[in-house]
Structure formats: C-alpha cells, structure tokens
Design a protein around this motif. Structure first.
Motif, PDB file in Angstrom:
ATOM      1  N   GLY A  31       0.848  -1.185   0.000  1.00 26.86           N
ATOM      2  CA  GLY A  31       0.000   0.000   0.000  1.00 26.86           C
ATOM      3  C   GLY A  31       0.880   1.231   0.000  1.00 26.86           C
ATOM      4  O   GLY A  31       2.114   1.134   0.117  1.00 26.86           O
ATOM      5  N   PRO A  32       0.293   2.410  -0.091  1.00 26.32           N
ATOM      6  CA  PRO A  32       1.088   3.638  -0.103  1.00 26.32           C
ATOM      7  C   PRO A  32       1.883   3.797   1.191  1.00 26.32           C
ATOM      8  O   PRO A  32       1.329   3.755   2.281  1.00 26.32           O
ATOM      9  N   GLY A  33       3.189   3.936   1.088  1.00 23.43           N
ATOM     10  CA  GLY A  33       4.025   4.210   2.239  1.00 23.43           C
ATOM     11  C   GLY A  33       4.108   3.094   3.246  1.00 23.43           C
ATOM     12  O   GLY A  33       4.199   3.349   4.453  1.00 23.43           O
ATOM     13  N   THR A  34       4.104   1.834   2.805  1.00 26.25           N
ATOM     14  CA  THR A  34       4.189   0.697   3.741  1.00 26.25           C
ATOM     15  C   THR A  34       5.603   0.125   3.853  1.00 26.25           C
ATOM     16  O   THR A  34       5.838  -0.745   4.679  1.00 26.25           O
ATOM     17  N   ILE A  35       6.540   0.609   3.043  1.00 27.65           N
ATOM     18  CA  ILE A  35       7.944   0.178   3.132  1.00 27.65           C
ATOM     19  C   ILE A  35       8.645   1.015   4.198  1.00 27.65           C
ATOM     20  O   ILE A  35       8.543   2.251   4.183  1.00 27.65           O
ATOM     21  N   ILE A  36       9.341   0.365   5.140  1.00 26.68           N
ATOM     22  CA  ILE A  36      10.044   1.110   6.189  1.00 26.68           C
ATOM     23  C   ILE A  36      11.567   0.967   6.098  1.00 26.68           C
ATOM     24  O   ILE A  36      12.281   1.672   6.794  1.00 26.68           O
ATOM     25  N   GLU A  37      12.053   0.065   5.268  1.00 30.93           N
ATOM     26  CA  GLU A  37      13.502  -0.034   5.055  1.00 30.93           C
ATOM     27  C   GLU A  37      13.780  -0.746   3.744  1.00 30.93           C
ATOM     28  O   GLU A  37      13.099  -1.700   3.386  1.00 30.93           O
ATOM     29  N   GLY A  61       3.514   7.496   9.865  1.00 35.56           N
ATOM     30  CA  GLY A  61       4.664   7.656  10.731  1.00 35.56           C
ATOM     31  C   GLY A  61       4.835   6.630  11.833  1.00 35.56           C
ATOM     32  O   GLY A  61       5.759   6.745  12.643  1.00 35.56           O
ATOM     33  N   VAL A  62       3.973   5.615  11.890  1.00 38.69           N
ATOM     34  CA  VAL A  62       4.006   4.670  12.999  1.00 38.69           C
ATOM     35  C   VAL A  62       4.405   3.282  12.509  1.00 38.69           C
ATOM     36  O   VAL A  62       3.852   2.778  11.516  1.00 38.69           O
ATOM     37  N   VAL A  63       5.352   2.662  13.209  1.00 42.78           N
ATOM     38  CA  VAL A  63       5.742   1.269  12.947  1.00 42.78           C
ATOM     39  C   VAL A  63       4.944   0.383  13.904  1.00 42.78           C
ATOM     40  O   VAL A  63       5.028   0.561  15.126  1.00 42.78           O
ATOM     41  N   LEU A  89       9.813  -7.840  15.463  1.00 40.37           N
ATOM     42  CA  LEU A  89      10.453  -8.702  14.470  1.00 40.37           C
ATOM     43  C   LEU A  89      11.743  -8.103  13.934  1.00 40.37           C
ATOM     44  O   LEU A  89      12.750  -8.800  13.751  1.00 40.37           O
ATOM     45  N   THR A  90      11.736  -6.788  13.671  1.00 43.50           N
ATOM     46  CA  THR A  90      12.851  -6.151  12.956  1.00 43.50           C
ATOM     47  C   THR A  90      13.729  -5.266  13.830  1.00 43.50           C
ATOM     48  O   THR A  90      14.819  -4.886  13.392  1.00 43.50           O
ATOM     49  N   SER A  91      13.247  -4.881  14.990  1.00 45.95           N
ATOM     50  CA  SER A  91      13.883  -3.910  15.888  1.00 45.95           C
ATOM     51  C   SER A  91      13.780  -2.479  15.359  1.00 45.95           C
ATOM     52  O   SER A  91      14.369  -1.553  15.939  1.00 45.95           O
ATOM     53  N   ILE A  92      13.038  -2.252  14.272  1.00 46.20           N
ATOM     54  CA  ILE A  92      12.830  -0.900  13.752  1.00 46.20           C
ATOM     55  C   ILE A  92      11.676  -0.260  14.525  1.00 46.20           C
ATOM     56  O   ILE A  92      10.562  -0.788  14.540  1.00 46.20           O
ATOM     57  N   THR A  93      11.944   0.855  15.180  1.00 44.82           N
ATOM     58  CA  THR A  93      10.940   1.525  16.004  1.00 44.82           C
ATOM     59  C   THR A  93      10.398   2.772  15.304  1.00 44.82           C
ATOM     60  O   THR A  93      10.992   3.282  14.343  1.00 44.82           O
ATOM     61  N   THR A  94       9.288   3.266  15.826  1.00 45.91           N
ATOM     62  CA  THR A  94       8.713   4.509  15.307  1.00 45.91           C
ATOM     63  C   THR A  94       9.711   5.655  15.445  1.00 45.91           C
ATOM     64  O   THR A  94       9.830   6.500  14.549  1.00 45.91           O
ATOM     65  N   GLU A  95      10.445   5.680  16.545  1.00 38.97           N
ATOM     66  CA  GLU A  95      11.442   6.739  16.759  1.00 38.97           C
ATOM     67  C   GLU A  95      12.540   6.689  15.698  1.00 38.97           C
ATOM     68  O   GLU A  95      13.034   7.734  15.246  1.00 38.97           O
ATOM     69  N   MET A  96      12.925   5.491  15.262  1.00 43.48           N
ATOM     70  CA  MET A  96      14.001   5.355  14.281  1.00 43.48           C
ATOM     71  C   MET A  96      13.610   5.928  12.920  1.00 43.48           C
ATOM     72  O   MET A  96      14.478   6.403  12.171  1.00 43.48           O
ATOM     73  N   VAL A  97      12.340   5.857  12.565  1.00 37.18           N
ATOM     74  CA  VAL A  97      11.921   6.305  11.234  1.00 37.18           C
ATOM     75  C   VAL A  97      11.316   7.701  11.252  1.00 37.18           C
ATOM     76  O   VAL A  97      10.944   8.225  10.201  1.00 37.18           O
ATOM     77  N   ARG A  98      11.225   8.321  12.451  1.00 38.20           N
ATOM     78  CA  ARG A  98      10.546   9.620  12.551  1.00 38.20           C
ATOM     79  C   ARG A  98      11.198  10.671  11.667  1.00 38.20           C
ATOM     80  O   ARG A  98      10.510  11.486  11.039  1.00 38.20           O
TER      81      ARG A  98
END
Length: 380
Positions: free
Chosen positions: A109-115, A139-141, A148-157
C-alpha cells in the motif's frame, strides 16, 4: 491486418491476429530471454496448430516478423525479444541487484515500506550496497513489526518518505536482474510504489532465491532465509533488517550460481528461462498479481480459482489460505498444475472457523459447482 489465410490456411472462419496476440507473445518471451521456437509460440495462440511446425512458423513470422521488438535466430530456430540480448551474458559477468524490504505488514500500500537494503553483484561478487530507513505513511511502525525487525517509530521519525527514497533506489537498481528471497513479496511492494510514484511498474527480470532453493536443493525441507544461511555456514548478522537479509540472499545467490553452472546453465538468459519453468519443464504463466496473494489471510478456508471470463476452474481447501495459494506459483509444481495456473486470473477466498469446516465446504462446493480442474488434477 492480414488474416491467417495469407499464411496458406484455407477456410471461411479465419482468426485475425491483433495487438492482444502480439502482446501475449511479448509477455511470454519476457520470461524466456533465451528464446522459444515457433511451435511454442503458436501453441499459445491456437490449439492444434502447433502440431504443424511449418504452419506455425509461417503464422508467427506473419504476426511479428516485421516488428523490431522481436528477433529470429536462424541458427537456433528461435524467436526472442530484442531487449533480451543484454541478458545473453555469462553468469560470471551477469549483473544483479539483491533486495530486501522491511514493511509495516503483509499487504502492499502507499508508504508501507520502512527499510530498503540492497547489494549490487557482478557474477558472484558483491560490489556496492544501498541501505535506507523510510518513514511510513502515518509515521508509525506497528508493535509486532518492531518486535520482528527492531525498527521503532522513533528510528523512522526523521527518515525520508518513500517518495524521496525510491528515485535513488531506482537508479541503484538500474536494469539489473532483481533478486530476493521470496521475491514475490518484495516485488509486489516495489511494483506498487513504482506504479504509484513513477506511473509505470517494475520491469526488471526477477530471480527468487527461495525458488532457486527448491530447484537446486529439492531434498531440503525448510528453506527460510536464515535456515539456508545456517545450512551453508553463513553469518546471520543483521537478520530481519534490510541490509543484513540482502547480504544473506546475495551470498546464497552466489552459491546457487555455482550450482547452476555445474548443471550446465552458464548464461543469464538460460538461468532466467530455467527459473520460470516447473519441475516438468513447463513455464508458469502468472496473471494474479503477487500483492493480491500477499494480502490473503492466514486463516483456514476455501479458495475458488477463476479464469479471465470469471468461469470457475478449481476449488481447494487450506489450513492457511495465503501459504496454500502462493504454493501454486512455485517453480516446483507439476505440469497439470502449471497449466491450471496459466488460466487463473482471479482467486476468491472464503474464510472458515476451522480446517475441518474448510474441508466440508470444499466437498460441498465441488459437488455443487463441479469445477473442471478438480476432476482433471484428481485423475492426473
């Protein structure tokens, strides 16, 4: 447009070849870069004509002989796409981009890739890398993705959105062969965003290391990325992160390229050809988008496969619908199953409360609707 009679077939009811027929040959040859003979091509268009090779050759030449997109190799007596010539290189010189995505879930979907993590390769050598966190829409993981990934909302903010990241990644990818483990997943997400942002889908040839594992290591029961890495003695560092998983997939690809070479596959176009064939040597034609299958539920239920007109072809049951349906698009399927899949354009699912209820519903629906492939596959 000339009709078939010009190729020497008498009769009043002559079929006309149009853009759709040429498009069908084009799409077929996209996954057959090494080429196909006229008998195979005419078999896609007309039933029964493929038994006459001279007639088939005339029909195919009439349809695509003047089109610069198609090339006829006189020595091999095969047609191929002009664009496939860049794939006629040895495996040691072939160029790949090995990709791994982390996402907010299983549905594109739109903007569902985080890394995005990726490595370029030339033959079996890793050369350059690409690694970028991406801020998802909203903006929320999700919490389970963080687990699962250790990627947090703070990391992608503070990370850039996919609209800013994808142009750079597209340049990094180039026109190289895209490689991923369970490539249908990564391809589905990238293709969705390519279409949304650039207006045109991802057109790169694709290799899947999961499918290659089934091809080159049929006795191996479990082929998850980390289990394959452990089997080969590779490092698991960075598991469930884009660059770490991309590195593992790249190292596994290096091993499979060596295995392919030992079986006599020494050229990239022939490796891609082999990749798109099942164990019976039949190419798998896919009309259902990977993202639709990725969006199916994990729940038990029944699935109904339909053709382009909506006619029912096959009914099956599953403990987990997504896993069962995705198995039909594996290179390890038998010839009759590959034939079924080549006619499937839509898959309808009905979730049940239990596998037992799914089994009962399957029996009832088969008895009521009598789908033709249930009889054909049972008697195979």
């Amino acid at each position: 447009m000339r009709v078939v009679e010009e190729a020497g077939i008498p009769g009043a009811n002559q079929p006309h070849f149009g853009v759709s027929a040429k498009q069908k040959l084009y799409e077929f040859l996209c996954s057959r870069p090494a080429g196909a003979d006229a008998g195979e091509l005419i078999g896609l268009l007309l039933s029964g004509v493929g038994s006459d090779p001279e007639l088939g050759a005339r029909l195919v030449r009439q349809l695509i002989g003047d089109d610069p997109n198609f090339i006829f190799d006189n020595d091999a007596a095969q047609w191929r796409l002009a664009q496939s010539d860049r794939l006629r290189v040895g495996l040691d010189a072939a160029e790949f981009t090995v990709v791994d995505l982390e996402t907010t879930g299983g549905r594109a979907g739109p903007g569902t890739i985080i890394e995005i993590g990726a490595y370029r390769m030339v033959g079996k050598r890793l050369t350059e890398s690409f690694s970028q966190l991406v801020r998802p829409h909203g903006g929320v993981v999700p919490r389970f993705i963080t687990g699962l990934t250790s990627i947090t909302t703070e990391m992608v903010r503070e990370a850039p959105p996919i609209e800013d990241v994808l142009p750079a990644f597209r340049e990094f990818m180039g026109d190289r062969v895209m490689v991923a483990h369970n490539a249908a997943f990564d391809f589905g997400f990238l293709d969705f965003e390519y279409r949304r942002i650039f207006g045109i889908g991802l057109a790169n040839p694709v290799l899947c290391t999961l499918r290659m594992a089934r091809r080159f290591m049929p006795s191996l029961k479990r082929r998850r990325l980390d289990l394959l890495a452990t089997h080969f003695g590779l490092s698991l560092e960075g598991r469930h992160r884009g660059l770490g998983d991309a590195r593992m997939a790249a190292e596994i690809l290096s091993i499979f390229l060596e295995m392919a070479h030992r079986t006599g596959i020494t050229r990239l176009d022939r490796l891609l050809d082999d990749h798109h064939r099942g164990i019976a040597g039949k190419r798998i034609e896919r009309h259902v988008p990977p993202e639709e299958i990725a969006a199916l539920p994990h729940a038990p239920g029944v699935y109904l496969m339909r053709n382009e007109r909506g006619d029912l072809l096959y009914i099956g049951k599953a403990r987990r619908l997504r896993e069962r349906v995705s198995s039909y698009f594996s290179a390890s399927v038998k010839a009759k199953t590959a034939e079924l899949v080549s006619h499937v354009y839509k898959i309808e699912t009905r979730v049940t409360r239990s596998p037992l209820e799914a089994a009962l519903d399957e029996v009832r629906l088969i008895r009521e609707l009598k789908p033709p492939y249930n009889r054909m596959l049972k008697s195979a």
